[in-house]
Design an enzyme around this catalytic site. Structure first.
Site, short mmCIF file in Angstrom:
data_model
loop_
_atom_site.label_atom_id
_atom_site.label_comp_id
_atom_site.label_asym_id
_atom_site.label_seq_id
_atom_site.Cartn_x
_atom_site.Cartn_y
_atom_site.Cartn_z
N HIS A 1 -2.46 0.67 6.90
CA HIS A 1 -2.73 0.81 5.48
C HIS A 1 -3.29 2.29 5.08
CE1 HIS A 1 -4.40 -0.89 1.75
NE2 HIS A 1 -5.41 -0.14 1.95
N CYS B 1 0.97 -1.26 -0.10
CA CYS B 1 0.10 -0.04 0.05
C CYS B 1 0.82 1.27 0.03
CB CYS B 1 -0.93 -0.18 1.13
SG CYS B 1 -0.34 0.09 2.96
N GLU C 1 -6.17 1.48 -4.33
CA GLU C 1 -5.23 1.01 -3.03
C GLU C 1 -4.48 -0.25 -3.57
OE1 GLU C 1 -7.49 -0.91 0.30
OE2 GLU C 1 -9.16 -1.34 -1.19
#
Length: 160
Positions: free
Chosen positions: A119, A63, A131
């Site tokens: 994240h 990420c 993402e």
């Protein structure tokens, strides 16, 4: 550790107006990587790379590697890990109601401590984000999960 930064609770909104061109460049760079495999520890400012164990043989992005790459294309250094990306931009926070394309969205387990962040994704507008979601998946467009109990906050790296 004695030099560890103190926990930082999200404040909601201190960012200035975004640089539209930088945000658009970052989003276009992220979009160009749609379908690239998730690779834990993979990617960075130069693009996808092999990850770290257990993904050392998998070429792709995690990420924060994806967001770092996207903003590097726009000429903005945002840091390497999701925690770094929050910390380095903590003075550019954005409230959910003020999200603009290009803002970085973060999730973590403890909203009082940025070290819990796990994240990060790039908001692209219309309630969506790009993402690199998790192992076994690929860079994708998804619904921005800002109502999740683990949503931590947002920052605007392109703020002037």
């Amino acid at each position: 550790t004695p030099n560890a930064p103190t926990p930082v609770r999200p404040t909601g909104g201190t960012a200035g107006a975004p640089s539209t061109s930088a945000a658009e460049t970052a989003i276009a760079a992220a979009r160009s990587q749609l379908g690239v495999p998730y690779s834990w520890g993979g990617g960075g400012s130069n693009g996808p790379s092999n990850g770290i164990p257990p993904d050392s043989q998998l070429f792709g992005f995690d990420c924060s590697g994806l967001t770092q790459y996207a903003y590097a294309r726009a000429g903005i250094a945002i840091g390497g890990t999701s925690r770094d990306q929050w910390w380095l931009n903590r003075n550019k926070q954005v409230a959910i109601g003020d999200l603009q394309p290009g803002d970085l969205l973060f999730w973590g387990g403890d909203r009082s401590d940025y070290m819990s962040i796990t994240h990060v994704a790039i908001y692209i507008g219309g309630g969506q984000m790009i993402e690199a979601p998790d192992r076994g998946q690929h860079v994708t467009i998804a619904r921005a999960r800002t109502s999740s109990s683990t949503y931590f906050g947002a920052v605007r790296p392109s703020a002037r």
